[in-house]
Design a protein around this motif. Structure first.
Motif, short mmCIF file in Angstrom:
data_model
loop_
_atom_site.label_atom_id
_atom_site.label_comp_id
_atom_site.label_asym_id
_atom_site.label_seq_id
_atom_site.Cartn_x
_atom_site.Cartn_y
_atom_site.Cartn_z
N PRO A 191 11.38 -2.61 0.24
CA PRO A 191 12.17 -3.22 1.31
C PRO A 191 13.61 -2.72 1.29
O PRO A 191 14.12 -2.22 0.28
N ASP A 192 14.28 -2.88 2.42
CA ASP A 192 15.69 -2.49 2.57
C ASP A 192 15.90 -1.00 2.29
O ASP A 192 16.93 -0.58 1.74
N ASN A 193 14.91 -0.18 2.65
CA ASN A 193 15.02 1.28 2.52
C ASN A 193 15.22 1.74 1.08
O ASN A 193 15.82 2.79 0.83
N GLN B 59 4.18 -5.22 0.38
CA GLN B 59 5.15 -4.59 1.29
C GLN B 59 5.76 -3.31 0.71
O GLN B 59 6.57 -2.66 1.38
N ASP C 263 10.35 0.80 6.02
CA ASP C 263 9.80 -0.43 6.57
C ASP C 263 8.74 -0.18 7.64
O ASP C 263 8.19 -1.13 8.20
#
Length: 369
Positions: A265-267, A300, A332
């Motif tokens: 997540p968040d690159n 994720q 994402d």
């Protein structure tokens, strides 16, 4: 697999647009009218040969021949209007346009025959690629999968990079590999390893045992078919993964293959440190000890597996493709969207010229029980 290309259906002639056909017809009309209006001292009618030459660029031999016949008719009309239709000059000009048109039609027919042969070869190569390397499912247990293959030999659309996946109990096993070389010569080794993986993935309890089984299969093949001149030079790098359904981890055994990217997540992007053994086939007499590396793989997260055709891609100035930085921008995205972005960006970066085959495999763990 690979870039989307528009193909001409086998056995079908080209169907030029009516608007394109208006161009050579208009040229014939304009040149004939200009030759009639220019008087006896300026001769423009030999320019009529431009019309069939232009038509051959976008149409087949029959249409090109028809435009050539109109060009000959334009020459005859011009000669008739000037009263010199029976003169030697007009006769030579008519014969010249007819002979040049015939030559253009022959070349156009040869070109179209070669195009049909190339389209057939591409379809056979693509069919062979699908037979050797089965399309991966979009979902394997709690995992979403997407794959991408770009062959360096564009005309063949086939090469030595490979990937495969198998479902065993509550675990998914995945392999990505890269045969030394590219194109059709590398296809045999790729087919061998894929077949061995599909069989051995269900028979061996651990990744080291699976890797050893693949080593044995490769050793048998090389012993029977490897030329003496290439002894020790044919090998395959491979990455074997085991992803359990009920643990947020991924077990990896590397046989000389680059480690995957872990996109979070968040690159966030991470390049794990693995303990690789030699590639499969390097030392078939004494297979190396294979190590299992355990990596965190939470819901994720996305594992991005690749071959060195991506990491070694360069732009026109020789600068390597910044794969990790570019992939992190789309961390994402879904696996399919991620690979679509990477494909577009990679081809734009290299100008569409790949020095080696490229295989990409994106695996995302979805949240769930």
């Amino acid at each position: 697999m690979g870039p989307r290309q528009e193909r001409v259906k086998l056995g079908q002639p080209r169907q030029p647009s009516p608007l394109l056909l208006l161009i050579p017809v208009a040229l014939i009309v304009v040149i004939t009218a200009a030759d009639i209006g220019s008087g006896p001292y300026i001769v423009l009618s030999p320019l009529l040969v431009i019309a069939p030459t232009l038509t051959a660029w976008f149409a087949g031999p029959w249409t090109t021949g028809g435009i050539g016949a109109l060009a000959v008719a334009g020459e005859l009309i011009s000669g008739w209007h000037s009263g010199a239709i029976a003169s030697r000059n007009v006769t030579v000009e008519v014969a010249s346009i007819a002979v040049l048109t015939l030559l253009i039609v022959v070349l156009c027919a040869v070109r179209d025959r070669h195009a049909r042969q190339l389209a057939k070869a591409r379809s056979v190569a693509e069919a062979a690629q699908h037979v050797v390397m089965w399309p991966l499912p979009s979902r394997l247990g709690p995992l979403q999968l997407a794959s991408l293959y770009l062959a360096a030999e564009e005309e063949a659309e086939i090469g030595g990079d490979l990937y495969a996946a198998a479902r065993t109990d509550n675990t998914a096993r995945v392999m990505i590999g890269d045969v030394r070389g590219k194109g059709l010569p590398a296809l045999g080794e790729a087919a061998l390893l894929l077949g061995a993986f599909r069989e051995a993935a269900h028979e061996h309890a651990s990744l080291p045992q699976l890797a050893a089984a693949l080593e044995r299969s490769m050793a048998r093949c090389l012993a029977d078919f490897e030329p003496d001149a290439e002894a020790g030079e044919r090998f395959i790098t491979a990455l074997l993964l085991e992803i359990p359904d009920d643990e947020p981890i991924a077990r990896i055994t590397s046989c000389g293959h680059p480690p995957p990217l872990i996109l979070g997540p968040d690159n966030a992007v991470a390049l794990p440190h693995l303990h690789p053994s030699p590639p499969i086939g390097v030392d078939v007499a004494a297979p190396g000890n294979h190590v299992v590396d355990v990596l965190p793989f939470a819901p994720q997260d996305t594992l991005l597996l690749y071959t060195d055709g991506v990491a070694e891609a360069r732009d026109h100035s020789g600068v390597f493709y910044p794969f990790a930085d570019r992939a992190a921008q789309w961390a994402d995205h879904s696996p399919e969207a991620l690979l679509d972005r990477v494909e577009r960006d990679l081809l734009a970066y290299t100008g569409g010229r790949l020095c080696d085959d490229v295989a990409l495999l994106a695996i995302r763990r979805t949240p769930g029980p």
